[in-house]
Design an enzyme around this catalytic site. Sequence first.
Site, PDB file in Angstrom:
ATOM      1  N   GLY A  33       0.817  -1.217   0.000  1.00 16.72           N
ATOM      2  CA  GLY A  33       0.000   0.000   0.000  1.00 16.72           C
ATOM      3  C   GLY A  33       0.850   1.266   0.000  1.00 16.72           C
ATOM      4  O   GLY A  33       1.939   1.285   0.567  1.00 16.72           O
TER       5      GLY A  33
ATOM      6  N   ARG B 146       1.163  -5.665  -4.974  1.00 17.28           N
ATOM      7  CA  ARG B 146       1.183  -6.581  -3.829  1.00 17.28           C
ATOM      8  C   ARG B 146       1.661  -7.992  -4.198  1.00 17.28           C
ATOM      9  O   ARG B 146       1.472  -8.918  -3.419  1.00 17.28           O
ATOM     10  CB  ARG B 146      -0.212  -6.648  -3.198  1.00 17.28           C
ATOM     11  CG  ARG B 146      -0.621  -5.367  -2.473  1.00 17.28           C
ATOM     12  CD  ARG B 146      -1.773  -5.612  -1.533  1.00 17.28           C
ATOM     13  NE  ARG B 146      -2.215  -4.386  -0.877  1.00 17.28           N
ATOM     14  CZ  ARG B 146      -1.656  -3.898   0.224  1.00 17.28           C
ATOM     15  NH1 ARG B 146      -0.625  -4.507   0.772  1.00 17.28           N
ATOM     16  NH2 ARG B 146      -2.120  -2.785   0.757  1.00 17.28           N
TER      17      ARG B 146
ATOM     18  N   ASP C 259       5.889  -8.016   5.633  1.00 18.67           N
ATOM     19  CA  ASP C 259       5.970  -9.168   4.732  1.00 18.67           C
ATOM     20  C   ASP C 259       6.958  -8.919   3.601  1.00 18.67           C
ATOM     21  O   ASP C 259       7.744  -9.798   3.254  1.00 18.67           O
ATOM     22  CB  ASP C 259       4.597  -9.491   4.141  1.00 18.67           C
ATOM     23  CG  ASP C 259       3.704 -10.174   5.169  1.00 18.67           C
ATOM     24  OD1 ASP C 259       4.243 -10.692   6.172  1.00 18.67           O
ATOM     25  OD2 ASP C 259       2.473 -10.179   4.967  1.00 18.67           O
TER      26      ASP C 259
ATOM     27  N   LYS D  40       8.241   0.589   5.468  1.00 17.84           N
ATOM     28  CA  LYS D  40       7.105   1.385   4.996  1.00 17.84           C
ATOM     29  C   LYS D  40       5.795   0.814   5.474  1.00 17.84           C
ATOM     30  O   LYS D  40       5.651  -0.412   5.487  1.00 17.84           O
ATOM     31  CB  LYS D  40       7.129   1.395   3.466  1.00 17.84           C
ATOM     32  CG  LYS D  40       5.910   1.981   2.815  1.00 17.84           C
ATOM     33  CD  LYS D  40       5.207   1.025   1.842  1.00 17.84           C
ATOM     34  CE  LYS D  40       4.467  -0.090   2.522  1.00 17.84           C
ATOM     35  NZ  LYS D  40       3.519  -0.818   1.674  1.00 17.84           N
ATOM     36  N   THR D  41       4.874   1.549   5.877  1.00 18.70           N
ATOM     37  CA  THR D  41       3.435   1.260   6.008  1.00 18.70           C
ATOM     38  C   THR D  41       2.781   2.314   6.898  1.00 18.70           C
ATOM     39  O   THR D  41       3.284   2.644   7.979  1.00 18.70           O
ATOM     40  CB  THR D  41       3.088  -0.143   6.559  1.00 18.70           C
ATOM     41  OG1 THR D  41       1.663  -0.224   6.696  1.00 18.70           O
ATOM     42  CG2 THR D  41       3.710  -0.478   7.904  1.00 18.70           C
TER      43      THR D  41
ATOM     44  N   ASP E  52       0.294   1.800   8.478  1.00 17.59           N
ATOM     45  CA  ASP E  52      -0.290   1.088   9.623  1.00 17.59           C
ATOM     46  C   ASP E  52       0.560   1.184  10.889  1.00 17.59           C
ATOM     47  O   ASP E  52       0.068   0.931  11.983  1.00 17.59           O
ATOM     48  CB  ASP E  52      -0.509  -0.392   9.292  1.00 17.59           C
ATOM     49  CG  ASP E  52      -1.582  -0.597   8.232  1.00 17.59           C
ATOM     50  OD1 ASP E  52      -2.120   0.411   7.750  1.00 17.59           O
ATOM     51  OD2 ASP E  52      -1.868  -1.754   7.896  1.00 17.59           O
TER      52      ASP E  52
HETATM   53  P1  FBP Z   1       0.576  -1.909   3.642  1.00 18.77           P
HETATM   54  O1  FBP Z   1       0.574  -2.782   4.846  1.00 18.77           O
HETATM   55  O2  FBP Z   1       0.937  -2.636   2.401  1.00 18.77           O
HETATM   56  O3  FBP Z   1       1.433  -0.691   3.846  1.00 18.77           O
HETATM   57  O4  FBP Z   1      -0.890  -1.359   3.388  1.00 18.77           O
HETATM   58  C1  FBP Z   1      -1.609  -0.769   4.392  1.00 18.77           C
HETATM   59  C2  FBP Z   1      -3.032  -0.493   4.016  1.00 18.77           C
HETATM   60  O5  FBP Z   1      -3.223   0.878   3.751  1.00 18.77           O
HETATM   61  C3  FBP Z   1      -3.980  -0.969   5.120  1.00 18.77           C
HETATM   62  O6  FBP Z   1      -4.150   0.038   6.086  1.00 18.77           O
HETATM   63  C4  FBP Z   1      -5.220  -1.334   4.368  1.00 18.77           C
HETATM   64  O7  FBP Z   1      -5.971  -2.337   5.011  1.00 18.77           O
HETATM   65  C5  FBP Z   1      -4.680  -1.872   3.082  1.00 18.77           C
HETATM   66  O8  FBP Z   1      -3.458  -1.215   2.864  1.00 18.77           O
HETATM   67  C6  FBP Z   1      -5.604  -1.665   1.920  1.00 18.77           C
HETATM   68  O9  FBP Z   1      -4.960  -2.093   0.773  1.00 18.77           O
HETATM   69  P2  FBP Z   1      -5.584  -2.070  -0.670  1.00 18.77           P
HETATM   70  O10 FBP Z   1      -5.837  -0.637  -1.024  1.00 18.77           O
HETATM   71  O11 FBP Z   1      -4.543  -2.709  -1.518  1.00 18.77           O
HETATM   72  O12 FBP Z   1      -6.853  -2.851  -0.598  1.00 18.77           O
END
Ligand code: FBP
Length: 553
Positions: free
Chosen positions: A78, A142, A173, A199-200, A202
């Site tokens: 993300g 992803r 991951d 990165k994230t 979250d």
């Molecule tokens: P990452 O863990 O890859 O950084 O993504 C975080 C995130 O923004 C989460 O908060 C959310 O649940 C998810 O991505 C949503 O992903 P997508 O837009 O690919 O459905």
Amino acid sequence: MTKSALQKERAKYSPKMPKALQGNVKIVIGKNTESVADQEEIKRIFPNTYGMPLVTFEEGGVPEPTPVMNVGVILSGGQAPGGHNVISGLFDGLQKLNKENKLYGFLGGPSGLVSHKYLELTAEIVDEYRNTGGFDIIGSGRTKLEEEEQYDKGLEICKALNIKAIVVIGGDDSNTNACVLAEYYLQKNSGIQVIGCPKTIDGDLKNEMIETSFGFDTACKVYSELIGNIMRDANSAKKYWHFIKLMGRSASHIGLECALQTQPNVCLISEEVAAKEQTLQQIVDDLVAVISNRAAHKENFGVALIPEGLIEFIPEMKALIAELNDLLAEGHATADAFNALVTDDEKREYVINHLANETSKVFKSLPKGIAKQLTLDRDPHGNVQVSRIETERLLIEMVEKRLSVLKKQGETRVKFSALSHFFGYEGRCAAPSNFDADYCYSLGQTASLLIADGKSGYMASIQHTTAPSEEWIATGVPITMMMNMERRHGHMKPVIQKALVRLDDAPFKAFAANRAAWAIHTSYVYPGPIQYWGPSTVCDAATKTLQLEQGKI
Ligand code: FBP
């Protein structure tokens, strides 16, 4: 590309860096490391990348000409504010080492490495993206890098482009996979290094060595601004309860940080729900109690923050989701039979009849719309996509239902009118705050130094992040150090430990100490928008989470 006035000015911003990275840099080798748990097993799986020492970059050293090197970069998962600055920091770091160095970006995430889709990132391209949000410079994806065939395809393109190292910018991951890739390339004597960057939005990739993942700061500031705006509206109109779901696939760090910034009436913390084994009905009853107490004080309005991952932390929902994941797993006969059905009602019946007794009851008790959302497509890892489940609406519906029962029994006269919101995508690509702009740029520079020093299987890390950026410390941390063995999809795997909210850490304690008062009184704080120019206390402040963790407030 037409740019806004702010974009034009912001493009000129020079990210602040640790003093150690500004001039000549020397590498200081620290202690050898051990993994956080399961040492023997991790060592067996990573014979080449296990136990490597921590390294720190310090001022000094004599500038030595470094041989020309080409580097590849991948954005994984993300979007998170600051990704472009990791790339610009990496680019500038490589240029500082040798003007002939080249940076290639693999397009669309890890799949770009496998399918050989890439772009040379020239100074002109990088300049367009400095201090901007988004991952659009090369795109993200992803795709998981976990098959030898993928690694070999990566090797092919690295050889063709004479790439010495790959930088993987991703979450837990992706960094786990980066380490597996580093180990594989070492075992093959390929000469290709792999470096990770945390990165994230979250905020769940953090540990003793990684203080925070980038993007968390900006995303939380954007959401807190929006929450503050809604709070002010709620407090002006005094007629709505706002239920706001906040991103964060699993951990509740975003909700907690936004609560610390804005002081809402309610903020649910999934990790606490799991620890207390709260049922959905108990959560609803607690919400009804807060709503009723406020109504008794003539405050028929409020704001409740709900973490995106909540549903998976409620024991009975967790059991239901686990069973649904199996039932609807790709390739299973039950999934094929389910997908062959046409109407929603048929699908619902099918699920009800194929779940175990208890879980089937839970499924039936949910509002139909929510139950349907739980059966929607899984993500590439086979998990339910929590961002698509409207937990905020589920809670509103259940609170309404409970209040109407209480009304019928003559036990309440509370007026409850609620609106739902979901903040996630609003923050993921925001222009990075000064913190993220500086932090990311420094991470990129650190990655370039780790590459120049021949390191592989390391994550770039910046520490002391609540101090002024000049005093930040640039380090390299062996990724195996952060790993333990966990069961994933039925198999034990080495993974970086995901950092959930810890109930005994300072941020949660600060929240818990205040939430009873925030529930009853209207104590809202309105953080306002991110500021790029102005007093440092406004522009450069780290998150409350970091400040509390580091004893700064
Ligand atoms: P990452 O863990 O890859 O950084 O993504 C975080 C995130 O923004 C989460 O908060 C959310 O649940 C998810 O991505 C949503 O992903 P997508 O837009 O690919 O459905």
